[in-house]
Structure formats: C-alpha cells, structure tokens
Design an enzyme around this catalytic site. Structure first.
Site, PDB file in Angstrom:
ATOM      1  N   CYS A   1       0.408  -1.446   0.219  1.00  0.00           N
ATOM      2  CA  CYS A   1      -0.083   0.154  -0.020  1.00  0.00           C
ATOM      3  C   CYS A   1       0.698   1.470  -0.173  1.00  0.00           C
ATOM      4  O   CYS A   1       2.287   1.388   0.980  1.00  0.00           O
ATOM      5  CB  CYS A   1      -0.346  -0.064   1.529  1.00  0.00           C
TER       6      CYS A   1
ATOM      7  N   ASP B   1      -6.781  -3.333  10.285  1.00  0.00           N
ATOM      8  CA  ASP B   1      -6.208  -2.617  11.050  1.00  0.00           C
ATOM      9  C   ASP B   1      -5.745  -2.184  12.279  1.00  0.00           C
ATOM     10  O   ASP B   1      -6.566  -2.256  12.742  1.00  0.00           O
ATOM     11  CB  ASP B   1      -6.172  -1.736   9.916  1.00  0.00           C
TER      12      ASP B   1
HETATM   13  O1  LIG Z   1      -0.824   4.642   4.228  1.00  0.00           O
HETATM   14  C1  LIG Z   1      -1.279   5.174   4.421  1.00  0.00           C
HETATM   15  O2  LIG Z   1      -0.614   7.046   4.511  1.00  0.00           O
HETATM   16  C2  LIG Z   1      -3.067   5.587   5.366  1.00  0.00           C
HETATM   17  C3  LIG Z   1      -3.325   7.243   5.087  1.00  0.00           C
HETATM   18  C4  LIG Z   1      -4.697   7.155   5.754  1.00  0.00           C
HETATM   19  C5  LIG Z   1      -5.690   6.319   5.731  1.00  0.00           C
HETATM   20  C6  LIG Z   1      -5.057   4.894   5.473  1.00  0.00           C
HETATM   21  C7  LIG Z   1      -3.716   4.918   4.897  1.00  0.00           C
HETATM   22  N1  LIG Z   1      -3.081   3.447   4.636  1.00  0.00           N
HETATM   23  C8  LIG Z   1      -3.987   2.169   4.819  1.00  0.00           C
HETATM   24  C9  LIG Z   1      -3.716   1.093   4.261  1.00  0.00           C
HETATM   25  O3  LIG Z   1      -4.256  -0.459   3.769  1.00  0.00           O
HETATM   26  C10 LIG Z   1      -1.526   0.725   4.891  1.00  0.00           C
HETATM   27  O4  LIG Z   1      -1.824  -0.601   4.164  1.00  0.00           O
HETATM   28  C11 LIG Z   1      -2.259  -0.065   6.456  1.00  0.00           C
HETATM   29  O5  LIG Z   1      -2.853   0.688   7.495  1.00  0.00           O
HETATM   30  C12 LIG Z   1      -1.456  -0.619   7.625  1.00  0.00           C
HETATM   31  O6  LIG Z   1      -0.386  -0.173   7.426  1.00  0.00           O
HETATM   32  P1  LIG Z   1       0.925   0.411   7.941  1.00  0.00           P
HETATM   33  O7  LIG Z   1       0.873  -0.067   9.593  1.00  0.00           O
HETATM   34  O8  LIG Z   1       1.467   1.066   8.112  1.00  0.00           O
HETATM   35  O9  LIG Z   1       1.650  -1.045   7.567  1.00  0.00           O
END
Ligand SMILES: O=C(O)c1ccccc1NCC(=O)[C@H](O)[C@H](O)COP(=O)(O)O
Length: 214
Positions: free
Chosen positions: A8, A132
């Site tokens: 992502c 999440d």
């Molecule tokens: O990734 C972002 O900046 C984000 C911003 C606002 C809403 C969602 C967002 N990401 C969503 C995703 O699917 C991420 O991959 C997920 O939250 C996991 O994130 P991480 O803990 O950084 O791997």
C-alpha cells in the site's frame, strides 16, 4: 497456501516496479491528502497504466464523496475501493452499487469486540475486510501508522468476506503474523519504507518473499 500480498502507498515508479517484480497481488494507491503517500489523479494514471490485470489496483479513500471516487476510479482504472474512514455498511453497499467495483472496508482493531462488531456490520457486505490497528490518538492518519494489534484476536476466525491483516507488519514479523492470524492476505505500508512515505525496494521484496514463504 501462500499468503496474498498488498503493498500500500505506491507513489513512485521505483515502488511500483519493485512491488510488481517481487510478486505483489495488489497495489494500494492513497487518495487522502494528509498522507505522505497521497498521489494526484495524474500520478494515479502514471502509476497504474502498466499494471497487468492479474494485480489488483486498490484506491484508498477516507470518507470520500462520489465525485472524488469517480475521478480517482477513472484516473487509476481501479479494481477495488478501500474505505478507510467511518463509512457505514449502507455506504459500503451504496458504493458497490454505484461504481460496480469490489469494496474493502478497513476495520480498526484493539479488542475482540472490534472484530465482533465488524463481523456483524460488514461481513458479507464488503468484499474485503482489512483489519488494521486503531490509530494512535495523536495521528492524523486513520491508517498507515506502523502500529500493530494482537494477531491472536483473529486466530481461528472465519469470515464470509475475504480479508487482510494490516498494521505494523514488516519483513521480520509478517510470517509469524500470518501463522498466528491465519490471514489469507497481508497488507503493508510503513514496514516497507526507508523513511515515511518513501518505499524501499529491498524491503518490499523481503516482505513479499517472507509472506509467501520463499
Ligand atoms: O497509508 C496511509 O498513509 C494511509 C493514510 C490514511 C488512511 C489509510 C492509510 N493506509 C491504509 C493501508 O491500507 C495501510 O497499508 C495500513 O493501514 C497498514 O499501514 P502500516 O501499519 O503503515 O503498514
């Protein structure tokens, strides 16, 4: 069975090539201006046009209106709409019907009750559930915070919808997270970055290989 992987926050050609080369099954594109991974409509077109149909193009939104969804879907030729805000089950159904695409609903988890409620509200309505961690109180982002939750909360759970594990995953913990949770998909953003918002090709490859067991 090897886990499916969504990378992502694709916001550069380098990240795109790294994810596709390493075998990502889905690519996430963030349409949320406060995010360091946010991309423009022009960027969405550039970063999706070479993606084969075998890889899902997921557009990520936070309580977006229909016009914003429509323009992003067209710009990125999106396959899946990820709703990462407080969108209701009714909104999920409305978006599915209006745009004819699969919808993924993000679920913020800190306790088993959060999963129980999500299962009751969204399971079988959204095509995907993305579990999440709840964002930290001071975060401006509802996701992408590099925060994990207790993976055992998902152990032995079964859902009508397909589902993903997310939150604080990285190349070193993803295999254990999958084993404990039984997740069919693993999703990552921060854990494959060198600095916030900048993907690291090596970490992307390591994450995908670890998730797929090779
Ligand atoms: O990734 C972002 O900046 C984000 C911003 C606002 C809403 C969602 C967002 N990401 C969503 C995703 O699917 C991420 O991959 C997920 O939250 C996991 O994130 P991480 O803990 O950084 O791997």
């Amino acid at each position: 069975m090897s886990c499916m992987v969504k990378i992502c926050g694709i916001n550069s050609e380098d990240a795109l090539i790294a994810a596709m080369s390493a075998g990502a099954d889905a690519l996430g594109y963030v349409f949320f201006p406060p995010s360091p991974r946010h991309i423009s409509l022009k960027g969405a077109t550039t970063l999706t046009k070479q993606v084969p149909n075998s890889i899902l193009k997921v557009g990520l939104f936070v309580e977006a209106g229909d016009e914003a969804l429509q323009t992003a879907i067209e710009a990125g030729n999106l396959d899946v709409i990820q709703l990462h805000g407080k969108e209701s089950p009714e909104r999920v159904t409305e978006v599915k019907q209006r745009f004819g695409l699969k919808v993924m609903k993000a679920i913020s988890v800190s306790t088993a009750d959060d999963i129980d409620k999500a299962q009751s509200d969204y399971d079988g309505i959204a095509d995907f559930l993305l579990f999440d961690a709840k964002p930290p109180k001071d975060s401006v982002l509802p996701g992408g915070n590099a925060v994990s939750f207790d993976w055992t909360l998902l152990t032995g759970r079964h859902f009508k919808s397909d589902w993903m594990l997310a939150g604080g995953l990285n190349p070193d913990n993803v295999a254990e997270a999958i084993k404990i949770s039984g997740a069919p998909w693993a999703d990552v953003s921060s854990g494959v970055e060198k600095i916030k918002g900048v993907k690291d090709a090596r970490k992307i490859a390591d994450f995908i290989h670890a998730a797929k067991g090779y």
